[in-house]
Motif scaffolding. Structure first.
Motif, short mmCIF file in Angstrom:
data_model
loop_
_atom_site.label_atom_id
_atom_site.label_comp_id
_atom_site.label_asym_id
_atom_site.label_seq_id
_atom_site.Cartn_x
_atom_site.Cartn_y
_atom_site.Cartn_z
N PRO A 238 8.91 2.69 15.93
CA PRO A 238 8.87 4.16 15.97
C PRO A 238 10.18 4.85 15.60
N TYR A 239 11.32 4.24 15.91
CA TYR A 239 12.58 4.95 15.63
C TYR A 239 12.86 5.14 14.14
N TYR A 240 12.13 4.45 13.28
CA TYR A 240 12.28 4.71 11.84
C TYR A 240 12.00 6.16 11.50
N PHE A 241 11.24 6.84 12.36
CA PHE A 241 10.72 8.16 12.02
C PHE A 241 11.37 9.27 12.85
N PHE A 242 12.58 8.98 13.35
CA PHE A 242 13.27 9.98 14.17
C PHE A 242 13.61 11.23 13.36
N GLY A 243 13.60 11.13 12.02
CA GLY A 243 13.85 12.30 11.19
C GLY A 243 12.77 13.35 11.33
N LYS A 244 11.56 12.93 11.70
CA LYS A 244 10.48 13.88 11.96
C LYS A 244 10.72 14.59 13.30
N ASP A 245 11.12 13.80 14.27
CA ASP A 245 11.44 14.30 15.61
C ASP A 245 12.16 13.16 16.33
N GLU A 246 13.28 13.47 16.94
CA GLU A 246 14.09 12.44 17.58
C GLU A 246 13.33 11.69 18.68
N THR A 247 12.27 12.29 19.19
CA THR A 247 11.51 11.68 20.28
C THR A 247 10.87 10.37 19.85
N PHE A 248 10.60 10.20 18.57
CA PHE A 248 10.08 8.92 18.08
C PHE A 248 10.97 7.76 18.55
N LEU B 231 0.82 -1.21 0.00
CA LEU B 231 0.00 0.00 0.00
C LEU B 231 0.85 1.26 0.00
N MET B 232 2.02 1.15 0.63
CA MET B 232 2.92 2.30 0.77
C MET B 232 4.28 1.78 1.18
N PRO B 233 5.32 2.60 1.00
CA PRO B 233 6.67 2.15 1.37
C PRO B 233 6.78 1.86 2.87
N ALA B 234 7.78 1.06 3.22
CA ALA B 234 8.01 0.67 4.62
C ALA B 234 8.09 1.88 5.53
N PHE B 235 8.76 2.94 5.06
CA PHE B 235 8.95 4.12 5.89
C PHE B 235 7.90 5.20 5.64
N GLY B 236 6.81 4.83 4.95
CA GLY B 236 5.74 5.78 4.69
C GLY B 236 4.49 5.51 5.52
N GLY C 90 0.91 7.57 6.30
CA GLY C 90 -0.35 6.94 5.90
C GLY C 90 -1.39 6.99 7.00
N VAL C 91 -0.98 6.71 8.23
CA VAL C 91 -1.91 6.76 9.36
C VAL C 91 -2.26 8.20 9.71
N GLN C 92 -1.26 9.06 9.74
CA GLN C 92 -1.49 10.46 10.10
C GLN C 92 -2.53 11.11 9.20
N HIS C 93 -2.47 10.81 7.92
CA HIS C 93 -3.36 11.46 6.96
C HIS C 93 -4.60 10.63 6.64
N GLY C 94 -4.76 9.48 7.32
CA GLY C 94 -5.97 8.69 7.16
C GLY C 94 -6.01 7.85 5.90
N THR C 95 -4.89 7.67 5.23
CA THR C 95 -4.85 6.79 4.05
C THR C 95 -5.13 5.36 4.47
N VAL C 96 -4.61 4.97 5.64
CA VAL C 96 -4.96 3.70 6.27
C VAL C 96 -5.33 4.00 7.72
N GLU C 97 -6.07 3.08 8.31
CA GLU C 97 -6.49 3.30 9.69
C GLU C 97 -5.38 2.99 10.68
N ALA C 98 -4.47 2.07 10.30
CA ALA C 98 -3.47 1.62 11.28
C ALA C 98 -2.18 1.20 10.57
N CYS C 99 -1.11 1.12 11.36
CA CYS C 99 0.13 0.57 10.85
C CYS C 99 0.84 -0.17 11.98
N HIS C 100 1.82 -0.98 11.60
CA HIS C 100 2.65 -1.72 12.55
C HIS C 100 4.09 -1.44 12.16
N THR C 101 4.83 -0.82 13.07
CA THR C 101 6.15 -0.34 12.69
C THR C 101 7.02 -0.14 13.93
#
Length: 359
Positions: A96-106, A74-79, A83-94
């Motif tokens: 969190p540290y993959y997304f530290f580029g958005k904010d290190e707190t992830f 449906l979308m790339p591994a790091f997307g 997808g969840v934030q914008h409601g493209t899908v209802e849920a994801c399984h991942t």
């Protein structure tokens, strides 16, 4: 009988035993899509989302179905967070540290170098302030989080050449997940962010010099030992990495209370199930890897010492400039200090003795 009070006291099993399941059955049929960050071939970490989905379906008599989609479908591994934030899908399984580029707190929601082990992480989440603080942070991204597994302490990865000292880290092109890449970079390495399904080819072609994933069971499936002989430990950047389910806040708010309780119960089951599988399957896989020629090596002392020093410097810098990090990390460090004191006298001492015995 107050259905919600029964849920709080006895959980789903108590609800079913109490004979009030028909209230769940009366709910409307719901269909969700869940995007995974993992390839379907990894039956442990990808499979956890399927375990979750099956639990939800079973506890709602098929009225709440969640279809699970591997990375790239449906979308790339790091997307998946987008997808969840914008409601493209209802849920994801991942992770969190993959997304530290958005904010290190992830990263704190999964694992940071020299952080909590898996038991300590679960304790912080469920009995400390971890779940509360991370959910407050994830609300900025329109998501609600649920712990959805832990791999336990990981291996340090596969290297094409032996690492004899800190000097060998210079210029090393290393596929490493999440936030730990910043530490590797400070040590002179060149971190690479590559989804799990693409690591083998990069390692085989020499595009990268080393790669880490999880541990023996997954690594054997992915075949890393065929293209990089040196297998290092420990994975100091992932003492207890947590995998999460993220759910779109609007989708979550629309669920009936009974379904929310079922999602929470199913995620809790999945959280325990994933680590049980890794702990049960890793020993035999490690024996197989060694039999096939893998060369086990501990990281040299100077690599470990410098990794720790740099990690603490980075955390101090982040606390000075990122208020989200500062808030969560301050609580995390307090909890870690108490946990390390306790484990020093109990778990660590017991484990050291048992590992010295020939059983």
């Amino acid at each position: 009988m107050d259905r919600r009070s029964v849920l709080r006291r006895t959980g789903i099993a108590g609800v079913l035993a109490a004979g009030i399941a028909p209230a769940v059955h009366a709910q409307a049929t719901i269909r969700w899509r869940l995007a995974s960050s993992f390839p379907k071939s990894l039956d442990t970490i990808y499979g956890a989302a399927e375990v979750f989905s099956k639990q939800v379906k079973a506890m709602t008599a098929g009225r709440f179905e969640i279809s699970v989609h591997p990375a790239g479908e449906l979308m790339p591994a790091f997307g998946v967070v987008d997808g969840v934030q914008h409601g493209t899908v209802e849920a994801c399984h991942t992770v969190p540290y993959y997304f530290f580029g958005k904010d290190e707190t992830f990263a704190i929601g999964a694992a940071i170098p020299f952080g909590l082990n898996s038991r300590q992480m679960s304790a912080w989440m469920f009995e400390g302030n971890g779940l509360k603080l991370m959910r407050e942070f994830y609300a900025n991204y329109n998501m609600v989080s649920f712990p959805g597994g832990n791999t336990g302490s990981q291996m340090g990865g596969w290297f094409r050449k032996e690492i004899r000292s800190l000097a060998d880290m210079k210029g090393l092109k290393f596929r490493i997940g999440g936030f730990a890449g910043r530490i590797i970079e400070r040590m002179g390495g060149v971190p690479q962010s590559i989804p799990g399904g693409d690591i083998y080819q990069a390692l085989e072609k020499g595009t990268i010099d080393a790669a880490e994933w999880v541990g023996p069971y997954d690594d054997l499936k992915l075949g890393f030992n065929k293209v990089a002989p040196f297998y290092y430990y420990p994975g100091w950047w992932e003492g207890g990495p947590q995998v999460d389910f993220f759910i779109n806040r609007k989708a979550w708010a629309a669920l009936p209370a009974e379904y929310k309780a079922i999602v929470e119960a199913a995620s809790g089951f999945t959280h325990v199930d994933m680590q049980a599988k890794y702990d049960a399957r890793n020993p035999a896989a490690l024996k197989t890897l060694v039999a096939q020629g893998a060369r086990l090596r501990p990281f040299p002392n100077d690599v470990m010492a410098q990794s720790f020093k740099v990690s603490m410097q980075v955390y101090e810098e982040l606390s000075a400039k990122n208020p989200n990090w500062k808030k969560v990390y301050a609580d995390y460090t307090r909890f870690r200090a108490d946990q390390n004191l306790w484990f020093r006298f109990t778990e660590a001492t017991f484990d050291r003795f048992m590992q010295s015995q020939r059983l």
